[in-house]
Design a protein around this motif. Structure first.
Motif, PDB file in Angstrom:
ATOM      1  N   LEU A  11      16.923  49.276  92.776  1.00  0.00           N
ATOM      2  CA  LEU A  11      17.976  48.345  93.165  1.00  0.00           C
ATOM      3  C   LEU A  11      19.109  49.129  93.808  1.00  0.00           C
ATOM      4  O   LEU A  11      19.587  50.122  93.243  1.00  0.00           O
ATOM      5  CB  LEU A  11      18.473  47.593  91.940  1.00  0.00           C
ATOM      6  CG  LEU A  11      19.671  46.662  92.136  1.00  0.00           C
ATOM      7  CD1 LEU A  11      19.338  45.528  93.084  1.00  0.00           C
ATOM      8  CD2 LEU A  11      20.138  46.122  90.784  1.00  0.00           C
ATOM      9  N   SER A  14      23.864  46.694  99.331  1.00  0.00           N
ATOM     10  CA  SER A  14      23.814  46.650 100.786  1.00  0.00           C
ATOM     11  C   SER A  14      24.617  47.816 101.372  1.00  0.00           C
ATOM     12  O   SER A  14      25.715  48.115 100.910  1.00  0.00           O
ATOM     13  CB  SER A  14      24.390  45.326 101.276  1.00  0.00           C
ATOM     14  OG  SER A  14      24.368  45.254 102.672  1.00  0.00           O
ATOM     15  N   ALA A  40       7.722  40.900 101.739  1.00  0.00           N
ATOM     16  CA  ALA A  40       8.755  40.127 101.055  1.00  0.00           C
ATOM     17  C   ALA A  40       8.127  38.843 100.522  1.00  0.00           C
ATOM     18  O   ALA A  40       7.090  38.389 101.018  1.00  0.00           O
ATOM     19  CB  ALA A  40       9.887  39.807 102.026  1.00  0.00           C
ATOM     20  N   ALA A  87      20.048  43.222 102.846  1.00  0.00           N
ATOM     21  CA  ALA A  87      19.374  42.308 101.916  1.00  0.00           C
ATOM     22  C   ALA A  87      17.971  41.951 102.423  1.00  0.00           C
ATOM     23  O   ALA A  87      17.040  41.806 101.620  1.00  0.00           O
ATOM     24  CB  ALA A  87      20.214  41.050 101.724  1.00  0.00           C
ATOM     25  N   THR A  90      14.750  43.780 101.345  1.00  0.00           N
ATOM     26  CA  THR A  90      14.171  43.568 100.016  1.00  0.00           C
ATOM     27  C   THR A  90      12.705  43.184 100.138  1.00  0.00           C
ATOM     28  O   THR A  90      12.352  42.230 100.840  1.00  0.00           O
ATOM     29  CB  THR A  90      14.943  42.471  99.267  1.00  0.00           C
ATOM     30  OG1 THR A  90      16.277  42.923  99.028  1.00  0.00           O
ATOM     31  CG2 THR A  90      14.260  42.134  97.945  1.00  0.00           C
ATOM     32  N   GLN A 116       8.902  48.358  94.326  1.00  0.00           N
ATOM     33  CA  GLN A 116       9.860  47.300  94.645  1.00  0.00           C
ATOM     34  C   GLN A 116      11.181  47.900  95.140  1.00  0.00           C
ATOM     35  O   GLN A 116      11.739  48.803  94.500  1.00  0.00           O
ATOM     36  CB  GLN A 116      10.129  46.439  93.415  1.00  0.00           C
ATOM     37  CG  GLN A 116      11.192  45.367  93.613  1.00  0.00           C
ATOM     38  CD  GLN A 116      10.728  44.244  94.534  1.00  0.00           C
ATOM     39  OE1 GLN A 116       9.618  43.732  94.381  1.00  0.00           O
ATOM     40  NE2 GLN A 116      11.574  43.860  95.485  1.00  0.00           N
ATOM     41  N   THR A 118      14.930  46.428  96.100  1.00  0.00           N
ATOM     42  CA  THR A 118      15.807  45.261  96.072  1.00  0.00           C
ATOM     43  C   THR A 118      17.185  45.671  96.548  1.00  0.00           C
ATOM     44  O   THR A 118      17.792  46.600  95.999  1.00  0.00           O
ATOM     45  CB  THR A 118      15.896  44.669  94.661  1.00  0.00           C
ATOM     46  OG1 THR A 118      14.584  44.319  94.203  1.00  0.00           O
ATOM     47  CG2 THR A 118      16.764  43.417  94.669  1.00  0.00           C
ATOM     48  N   VAL A 119      17.669  44.989  97.574  1.00  0.00           N
ATOM     49  CA  VAL A 119      18.984  45.278  98.136  1.00  0.00           C
ATOM     50  C   VAL A 119      19.894  44.095  97.835  1.00  0.00           C
ATOM     51  O   VAL A 119      19.622  42.975  98.257  1.00  0.00           O
ATOM     52  CB  VAL A 119      18.903  45.524  99.644  1.00  0.00           C
ATOM     53  CG1 VAL A 119      20.278  45.913 100.183  1.00  0.00           C
ATOM     54  CG2 VAL A 119      17.883  46.604  99.964  1.00  0.00           C
ATOM     55  N   SER A 120      20.943  44.348  97.088  1.00  0.00           N
ATOM     56  CA  SER A 120      21.872  43.286  96.722  1.00  0.00           C
ATOM     57  C   SER A 120      22.985  43.200  97.763  1.00  0.00           C
ATOM     58  O   SER A 120      23.504  44.217  98.219  1.00  0.00           O
ATOM     59  CB  SER A 120      22.463  43.546  95.343  1.00  0.00           C
ATOM     60  OG  SER A 120      23.203  44.746  95.347  1.00  0.00           O
TER      61      SER A 120
END
Length: 121
Positions: A11, A14, A40, A87, A90, A116, A118-120
């Motif tokens: 994780l 951005s 995705a 984002a 992701t 995995q 994941t870009v918040s």
């Protein structure tokens, strides 16, 4: 046989960076191309970057200038340096190695299980 294992996902916020690794092991005479794909949720798997045994590289338009693929032939390992993550990056990232298993073989493709990212936002 041949095993392909990805690592380095996680994780990240951005604008951040991650470095993925892909190691191939097993019966390997040589590796021609090594590729990174991503998938995705609800979308088809797409090619992100590729690198040949001669270190020629190519990238998807969406990642050009932000991602860099490299490889260490001595370690049968490819890397994907991902910068300025968004984002929309992701996805589950998969590595594919085109492996020549013996001197007389043609390349066979082997896939990893994925990692995995994941870009918040």
């Amino acid at each position: 046989q041949v095993q392909v294992v990805e690592s380095g996902g996680g994780l990240v916020q951005s604008g951040g960076s991650l470095r993925l690794s892909c190691e191939a092991s097993g019966i390997i005479f040589s590796i021609s191309a090594m590729d990174w794909y991503r998938q995705a949720p609800g979308k088809q798997r797409e090619l992100v970057a590729t690198i040949t045994s001669g270190d020629s590289t190519a990238y998807a338009d969406s990642t050009t200038g932000r991602f860099a693929i490299s490889r260490d032939n001595a370690k049968n390992t490819a890397y994907l340096q991902m910068n300025s993550l968004k984002a929309e990056d992701t996805a589950v990232y998969y590595c594919k190695a085109d492996v020549v298993m013996t001197r007389w073989s043609t390349p066979r493709s082997f896939w990893g299980q994925g990692t995995q990212v994941t870009v918040s936002s």
